[in-house]
Design a protein around this motif. Structure first.
Motif, PDB file in Angstrom:
ATOM      1  N   THR A  49       0.834  -1.210   0.000  1.00  0.00           N
ATOM      2  CA  THR A  49       0.000   0.000   0.000  1.00  0.00           C
ATOM      3  C   THR A  49       0.864   1.253   0.000  1.00  0.00           C
ATOM      4  O   THR A  49       0.623   2.191  -0.770  1.00  0.00           O
ATOM      5  CB  THR A  49      -0.931  -0.005   1.230  1.00  0.00           C
ATOM      6  OG1 THR A  49      -1.746  -1.168   1.174  1.00  0.00           O
ATOM      7  CG2 THR A  49      -1.802   1.236   1.255  1.00  0.00           C
ATOM      8  N   ILE A  50       1.876   1.286   0.822  1.00  0.00           N
ATOM      9  CA  ILE A  50       2.765   2.449   0.881  1.00  0.00           C
ATOM     10  C   ILE A  50       3.509   2.626  -0.447  1.00  0.00           C
ATOM     11  O   ILE A  50       3.643   3.740  -0.951  1.00  0.00           O
ATOM     12  CB  ILE A  50       3.743   2.308   2.062  1.00  0.00           C
ATOM     13  CG1 ILE A  50       2.969   2.452   3.374  1.00  0.00           C
ATOM     14  CG2 ILE A  50       4.855   3.345   1.978  1.00  0.00           C
ATOM     15  CD1 ILE A  50       3.767   2.114   4.601  1.00  0.00           C
ATOM     16  N   ALA A  51       3.959   1.536  -1.046  1.00  0.00           N
ATOM     17  CA  ALA A  51       4.646   1.624  -2.341  1.00  0.00           C
ATOM     18  C   ALA A  51       3.702   2.129  -3.427  1.00  0.00           C
ATOM     19  O   ALA A  51       4.082   2.935  -4.273  1.00  0.00           O
ATOM     20  CB  ALA A  51       5.221   0.264  -2.722  1.00  0.00           C
ATOM     21  N   GLY A  52       2.450   1.670  -3.414  1.00  0.00           N
ATOM     22  CA  GLY A  52       1.479   2.135  -4.409  1.00  0.00           C
ATOM     23  C   GLY A  52       1.190   3.614  -4.279  1.00  0.00           C
ATOM     24  O   GLY A  52       1.140   4.344  -5.263  1.00  0.00           O
ATOM     25  N   ILE A  53       1.015   4.082  -3.057  1.00  0.00           N
ATOM     26  CA  ILE A  53       0.764   5.512  -2.840  1.00  0.00           C
ATOM     27  C   ILE A  53       1.989   6.331  -3.240  1.00  0.00           C
ATOM     28  O   ILE A  53       1.876   7.375  -3.889  1.00  0.00           O
ATOM     29  CB  ILE A  53       0.383   5.762  -1.367  1.00  0.00           C
ATOM     30  CG1 ILE A  53      -0.993   5.158  -1.070  1.00  0.00           C
ATOM     31  CG2 ILE A  53       0.386   7.251  -1.046  1.00  0.00           C
ATOM     32  CD1 ILE A  53      -1.363   5.137   0.399  1.00  0.00           C
ATOM     33  N   GLY A  54       3.166   5.851  -2.897  1.00  0.00           N
ATOM     34  CA  GLY A  54       4.391   6.572  -3.261  1.00  0.00           C
ATOM     35  C   GLY A  54       4.606   6.650  -4.753  1.00  0.00           C
ATOM     36  O   GLY A  54       5.019   7.675  -5.289  1.00  0.00           O
ATOM     37  N   THR A  55       4.297   5.583  -5.460  1.00  0.00           N
ATOM     38  CA  THR A  55       4.443   5.581  -6.913  1.00  0.00           C
ATOM     39  C   THR A  55       3.426   6.516  -7.560  1.00  0.00           C
ATOM     40  O   THR A  55       3.744   7.276  -8.470  1.00  0.00           O
ATOM     41  CB  THR A  55       4.280   4.153  -7.459  1.00  0.00           C
ATOM     42  OG1 THR A  55       5.251   3.317  -6.836  1.00  0.00           O
ATOM     43  CG2 THR A  55       4.453   4.124  -8.966  1.00  0.00           C
ATOM     44  N   TYR A  56       2.178   6.490  -7.087  1.00  0.00           N
ATOM     45  CA  TYR A  56       1.132   7.334  -7.652  1.00  0.00           C
ATOM     46  C   TYR A  56       1.444   8.819  -7.458  1.00  0.00           C
ATOM     47  O   TYR A  56       1.241   9.632  -8.347  1.00  0.00           O
ATOM     48  CB  TYR A  56      -0.217   6.993  -7.024  1.00  0.00           C
ATOM     49  CG  TYR A  56      -1.354   7.818  -7.546  1.00  0.00           C
ATOM     50  CD1 TYR A  56      -1.935   7.526  -8.771  1.00  0.00           C
ATOM     51  CD2 TYR A  56      -1.833   8.914  -6.842  1.00  0.00           C
ATOM     52  CE1 TYR A  56      -2.970   8.291  -9.265  1.00  0.00           C
ATOM     53  CE2 TYR A  56      -2.862   9.678  -7.323  1.00  0.00           C
ATOM     54  CZ  TYR A  56      -3.434   9.361  -8.540  1.00  0.00           C
ATOM     55  OH  TYR A  56      -4.455  10.121  -9.030  1.00  0.00           O
TER      56      TYR A  56
END
Length: 151
Positions: free
Chosen positions: A22-29
């Protein structure tokens, strides 16, 4: 076999994997993680004269006025069908919508050429060579794509 109580690391792993994803997805977005986006045209970069190579010309002025000449659109032929017709409008309005993520900027053109709904054109290219992309007829059809290049 054994109980999960004897293996506390298993519970931590089961909780940490979805949290990390979840943190990686938010950071990428948001652009914090991952490669930096290529520079995209801003509103100031879009001001100028554009041509589609088929006689269509659009001039986007700094005062939010657009001049359209020869930009094709489909209009009702009165018999239930549609026919292409060039748009001529020297006083159309335009706005720029900068989106997040940065790969989907749009220009909205409000013209008197047969529709009260603004035309939405995609913005592509670089700040030095911006392009406006619009669809004539069916979006997604290869023959319907028109690219306006700044001259």
């Amino acid at each position: 076999m054994g109980s999960w109580r004897n293996k506390p690391w298993l519970l931590w792993a089961a909780l940490m994997v979805p949290a990390a994803a979840t943190i990686a997805g938010i950071g990428t977005y948001t652009g914090v993680l991952g490669p930096e986006d290529a520079p995209r045209p801003s509103r100031a970069d879009l001001v100028g004269r554009y041509e589609d190579g088929e006689g269509g010309v659009v001039v986007l002025r700094d005062d939010w006025v657009a001049e359209l000449s020869g930009i094709e659109q489909y209009v009702d032929d009165g018999f239930g069908g549609e026919v292409p017709q060039p748009c001529e409008d020297a006083g159309a309005g335009w706005t720029f919508a900068e989106s997040r993520p940065r790969w989907h900027h749009q220009v909205a053109v409000l013209t008197e050429c047969g529709s009260a709904i603004p035309w939405l054109w995609d913005v592509d290219g670089s700040p030095s060579r911006p392009e406006l992309i619009y669809w004539l007829g069916t979006p997604g059809h290869p023959d319907a794509r028109r690219v306006l290049t700044r001259r």
